[in-house]
Every structure is written in structure tokens, then in C-alpha cells.
Design an enzyme around this catalytic site. Structure first.
Site, PDB file in Angstrom:
ATOM      1  N   LYS A  42       0.583  -1.283  -0.082  1.00  0.00           N
ATOM      2  CA  LYS A  42       0.042   0.225  -0.068  1.00  0.00           C
ATOM      3  C   LYS A  42       0.693   1.322  -0.118  1.00  0.00           C
ATOM      4  O   LYS A  42       0.596   2.284  -0.826  1.00  0.00           O
ATOM      5  CB  LYS A  42      -0.868  -0.027   1.208  1.00  0.00           C
ATOM      6  CG  LYS A  42      -1.843  -1.206   1.394  1.00  0.00           C
ATOM      7  CD  LYS A  42      -2.752  -0.886   2.635  1.00  0.00           C
ATOM      8  CE  LYS A  42      -1.915  -1.081   4.035  1.00  0.00           C
ATOM      9  NZ  LYS A  42      -1.420  -2.293   4.211  1.00  0.00           N
ATOM     10  N   ARG A 117      -9.179   0.945   8.949  1.00  0.00           N
ATOM     11  CA  ARG A 117      -8.662  -0.363   9.028  1.00  0.00           C
ATOM     12  C   ARG A 117      -9.553  -0.859   9.962  1.00  0.00           C
ATOM     13  O   ARG A 117      -9.547  -2.323  10.329  1.00  0.00           O
ATOM     14  CB  ARG A 117      -7.382  -0.415   9.953  1.00  0.00           C
ATOM     15  CG  ARG A 117      -6.175  -0.574   9.065  1.00  0.00           C
ATOM     16  CD  ARG A 117      -4.630  -0.682  10.084  1.00  0.00           C
ATOM     17  NE  ARG A 117      -3.718  -1.427   9.478  1.00  0.00           N
ATOM     18  CZ  ARG A 117      -2.524  -0.726   9.162  1.00  0.00           C
ATOM     19  NH1 ARG A 117      -2.308   0.506   8.849  1.00  0.00           N
ATOM     20  NH2 ARG A 117      -1.451  -1.585   8.652  1.00  0.00           N
ATOM     21  N   ARG A 156      11.783  -6.858   4.230  1.00  0.00           N
ATOM     22  CA  ARG A 156      11.644  -5.388   4.211  1.00  0.00           C
ATOM     23  C   ARG A 156      12.877  -4.875   5.088  1.00  0.00           C
ATOM     24  O   ARG A 156      13.114  -4.740   6.208  1.00  0.00           O
ATOM     25  CB  ARG A 156      10.355  -4.780   4.572  1.00  0.00           C
ATOM     26  CG  ARG A 156      10.239  -3.562   4.287  1.00  0.00           C
ATOM     27  CD  ARG A 156       8.581  -3.128   4.091  1.00  0.00           C
ATOM     28  NE  ARG A 156       7.882  -3.062   5.707  1.00  0.00           N
ATOM     29  CZ  ARG A 156       6.770  -2.683   5.683  1.00  0.00           C
ATOM     30  NH1 ARG A 156       6.085  -2.464   4.556  1.00  0.00           N
ATOM     31  NH2 ARG A 156       6.210  -2.805   6.889  1.00  0.00           N
ATOM     32  N   ARG A 191      12.281  -2.154  10.443  1.00  0.00           N
ATOM     33  CA  ARG A 191      10.930  -2.142  11.500  1.00  0.00           C
ATOM     34  C   ARG A 191      10.861  -2.869  12.766  1.00  0.00           C
ATOM     35  O   ARG A 191      10.754  -4.079  12.228  1.00  0.00           O
ATOM     36  CB  ARG A 191       9.777  -1.801  10.784  1.00  0.00           C
ATOM     37  CG  ARG A 191       9.677  -0.223  10.030  1.00  0.00           C
ATOM     38  CD  ARG A 191       8.379  -0.037   9.169  1.00  0.00           C
ATOM     39  NE  ARG A 191       7.113  -0.492   9.848  1.00  0.00           N
ATOM     40  CZ  ARG A 191       6.042  -0.589   9.018  1.00  0.00           C
ATOM     41  NH1 ARG A 191       5.903  -0.180   7.938  1.00  0.00           N
ATOM     42  NH2 ARG A 191       4.747  -0.974   9.767  1.00  0.00           N
ATOM     43  N   ARG A 202      -0.065  -9.078  13.164  1.00  0.00           N
ATOM     44  CA  ARG A 202      -0.575  -7.952  12.229  1.00  0.00           C
ATOM     45  C   ARG A 202      -1.417  -8.704  11.019  1.00  0.00           C
ATOM     46  O   ARG A 202      -2.397  -8.135  10.869  1.00  0.00           O
ATOM     47  CB  ARG A 202       0.723  -7.353  11.462  1.00  0.00           C
ATOM     48  CG  ARG A 202       1.256  -6.441  12.617  1.00  0.00           C
ATOM     49  CD  ARG A 202       2.625  -5.917  11.810  1.00  0.00           C
ATOM     50  NE  ARG A 202       2.617  -5.066  10.919  1.00  0.00           N
ATOM     51  CZ  ARG A 202       3.432  -4.830  10.012  1.00  0.00           C
ATOM     52  NH1 ARG A 202       4.691  -5.289  10.255  1.00  0.00           N
ATOM     53  NH2 ARG A 202       3.488  -3.725   8.954  1.00  0.00           N
TER      54      ARG A 202
HETATM   55  P1  AMP Z   1       1.646   0.237   8.909  1.00  0.00           P
HETATM   56  O1  AMP Z   1       2.742   1.284   8.760  1.00  0.00           O
HETATM   57  O2  AMP Z   1       0.466   0.886   8.165  1.00  0.00           O
HETATM   58  O3  AMP Z   1       1.845  -1.094   8.499  1.00  0.00           O
HETATM   59  O4  AMP Z   1       1.078   0.488  10.480  1.00  0.00           O
HETATM   60  C1  AMP Z   1       1.959   0.310  11.528  1.00  0.00           C
HETATM   61  C2  AMP Z   1       1.122   0.095  12.721  1.00  0.00           C
HETATM   62  O5  AMP Z   1       0.605   1.299  12.995  1.00  0.00           O
HETATM   63  C3  AMP Z   1       0.409  -1.116  12.503  1.00  0.00           C
HETATM   64  O6  AMP Z   1       0.493  -2.403  12.897  1.00  0.00           O
HETATM   65  C4  AMP Z   1      -0.817  -0.496  13.745  1.00  0.00           C
HETATM   66  O7  AMP Z   1      -0.313  -0.792  15.016  1.00  0.00           O
HETATM   67  C5  AMP Z   1      -0.753   1.135  13.528  1.00  0.00           C
HETATM   68  N1  AMP Z   1      -1.737   1.467  12.776  1.00  0.00           N
HETATM   69  C6  AMP Z   1      -1.499   2.159  11.518  1.00  0.00           C
HETATM   70  N2  AMP Z   1      -2.755   2.530  10.908  1.00  0.00           N
HETATM   71  C7  AMP Z   1      -3.760   2.322  11.754  1.00  0.00           C
HETATM   72  C8  AMP Z   1      -5.134   2.472  11.756  1.00  0.00           C
HETATM   73  N3  AMP Z   1      -5.623   2.806  10.935  1.00  0.00           N
HETATM   74  N4  AMP Z   1      -5.698   2.156  13.047  1.00  0.00           N
HETATM   75  C9  AMP Z   1      -5.083   1.483  14.134  1.00  0.00           C
HETATM   76  N5  AMP Z   1      -3.535   1.410  14.238  1.00  0.00           N
HETATM   77  C10 AMP Z   1      -3.089   1.651  12.987  1.00  0.00           C
END
Ligand code: AMP
Length: 245
Positions: A42, A117, A156, A191, A202
Site C-alpha cells: 500500500k 482499518r 523489508r 522496523r 498483524r
Molecule cells: P503500517 O505502517 O500501516 O503497517 O502501520 C503500522 C502500525 O501502526 C500498525 O501495525 C498499527 O499498530 C498502527 N496503525 C496504522 N494505521 C492504523 C489504523 N488505521 N488504525 C489503528 N492502528 C493503525
């Protein structure tokens, strides 16, 4: 004096928002959502799609990581969730998104990456956009099989320079020099949530909380399959074709 400044700033913001809404009457803003599991691509797609459409890229994951790096008042509240691979509670996420969307850079709209989400987040977004007289234009689901997600996340590496943030795949798109970003020469890092135990959590959270959003957006959703070995250009071309079709 400080009070007068605050009042004037608030008035100026209101005037600006009113002006933007007048422009929206003729040129409505565009909001596009990218759905897909962690590691589906994404973020990579958003960095191609947003500039191509003249929109801003809103990643809630990046927004949270900025809070953590700046040690803001939100940082303490969100850190444990991110580290455990769990979703940050909706009320905190919504506060961050509302605050982000008030920034001028989103005045033409946004490509949402990692938001919404949950059903509650999707409903809040619908309400917020309705109050502005606009709707989500399109929802793109990046379909990637789970073993591919796991492999992508484990391999990654991400650029540590927050304003670059480029990510690499050690097997399919490695950096030219080990552990150094090709684009800005900053060190790469893994990360803390790209490790096996957190990756499993996740993916499970995605299956339980986010996948059902496909039903919520039914009728407005285009699905694009991204398979192992497909380049980001190939995925982007497929998405563009799906958006036009
Ligand atoms: P991402 O970088 O999109 O993979 O997000 C990393 C982490 O941030 C996720 O595993 C969640 O812990 C948190 N996170 C990101 N977006 C959301 C969201 N829309 N709602 C809740 N937690 C989020």
C-alpha cells in the site's frame, strides 16, 4: 496579546477553510483508499499514485511513527500497540486522522494508506467526508497471498530518514550498497514490527478487523492481484487500468 493571536489564527483558519470549501464546490477533492494486508504494498503504491493524481499521501502508520520519533503526548499511548502489532484504538487513530486532514496539503484530497482499518474508522470517515459534502471515490484492494506478505515483511528494510522512508526488499529490490538507502544515503533499518511474532499478529489483525471492510465498501471496490515477483511498476499499471476501467 497571546489570546488575540490565538483568536486571529482561529479566524484565519476558518476563513481559509471556507475558501477551500467554495473551491470544492467547483472542483471536489478526491479521496482514495488503499486496502490490503501488512506488506501488500500500500505504501509503495501510494507514493506512486498520490503524485500521479495530484493528491497527498496519508499513511496512519507513518503518522504514528512521526509521533513516536517526536515523543509527543500521543507517543506513549500508541507505542505499545504498534510494538505488539495490534491496532491503535479507534479514538486515538481518529484524532490523528482528523488533525492530519486539517493540514493544507490535503486540500485537493488524499490517498489513504492504512486507513481505515476498522468498521468504526470507516464509518467515521464516511461521516466526516459527508459533512464536507464529498465521498470516497474509490477503494483499491491489493490482494496478496499470506506467505508472500510474510516474506515481504521479513525481508523489508526501510530508510531511517523520515522524509525519504523508501523501502527495499532484500531479495527482489535490494539497495545497491548494503544497508544504505540508494535515494538519500541514510542507513536502512528493520522496523520493530517487521519481525516474525509481530508479523503473525498483524496479519491476524488484518484478517479479523480490516478484511471485513471489503463488504463495507462493496460496490466501490476494485481488486488488484499482486503476486510474488511483480514489480511495483507492474502493480501500478494494473491499478491505473483498474481505476480507469
Ligand atoms: P503500517 O505502517 O500501516 O503497517 O502501520 C503500522 C502500525 O501502526 C500498525 O501495525 C498499527 O499498530 C498502527 N496503525 C496504522 N494505521 C492504523 C489504523 N488505521 N488504525 C489503528 N492502528 C493503525
Amino acid at each position: 496579546m497571546k489570546n488575540i493571536q490565538t483568536v486571529l489564527t482561529a479566524l484565519l483558519c476558518r476563513a481559509l477553510f471556507f475558501l477551500i470549501r467554495c473551491v470544492w464546490f467547483i472542483l471536489p477533492p478526491r479521496f482514495i483508499i488503499l486496502l490490503g494486508g501488512p506488506g501488500a504494498g500500500k505504501g509503495t503504491l501510494a507514493t506512486q499514485l498520490a503524485p500521479a493524481l495530484g493528491l497527498a499521501h496519508l499513511s496512519t502508520g507513518d503518522a504514528f511513527r512521526r509521533e513516536l520519533a517526536a515523543k509527543t503526548k500521543f507517543a506513549e499511548q500508541v507505542e505499545s500497540y504498534i510494538k505488539a502489532g495490534k491496532l491503535v484504538p479507534d479514538d486515538l487513530t481518529l484524532q490523528i486522522v482528523r488533525r492530519e486532514l486539517m493540514r493544507l496539503r490535503y486540500w485537493r484530497g488524499a490517498v489513504f494508506d492504512g486507513f481505515p482499518r476498522t468498521r468504526a474508522q470507516a464509518e467515521m470517515l464516511t461521516q466526516l467526508l459527508e459533512s464536507w459534502g464529498v465521498k470516497v471515490e474509490r477503494v483499491i484492494l491489493l490482494e496478496v497471498e499470506e506467505p508472500v506478505l510474510i516474506e515481504r515483511l521479513s525481508l523489508r528494510r526501510t530508510c531511517s530518514n523520515k522524509s525519504c522512508g523508501r523501502s527495499y526488499h532484500l531479495k527482489y529490490e535490494p539497495p545497491k550498497e548494503a544497508d544504505i538507502c540508494d535515494a538519500c544515503k541514510s542507513p536502512l533499518y528493520q522496523r520493530s514490527d517487521d519481525v516474525p511474532e509481530v508479523i503473525r499478529e498483524r496479519i491476524e489483525t488484518y484478517r479479523r478487523e480490516s478484511k471485513p471492510l471489503c463488504d463495507y465498501y462493496q460496490g466501490n471496490l476494485v481488486s488488484v492481484k499482486s503476486t510474488l515477483g511483480m514489480t511495483k511498476e507492474e502493480v501500478f499499471a494494473k491499478v491505473k487500468a483498474a481505476l480507469l476501467g
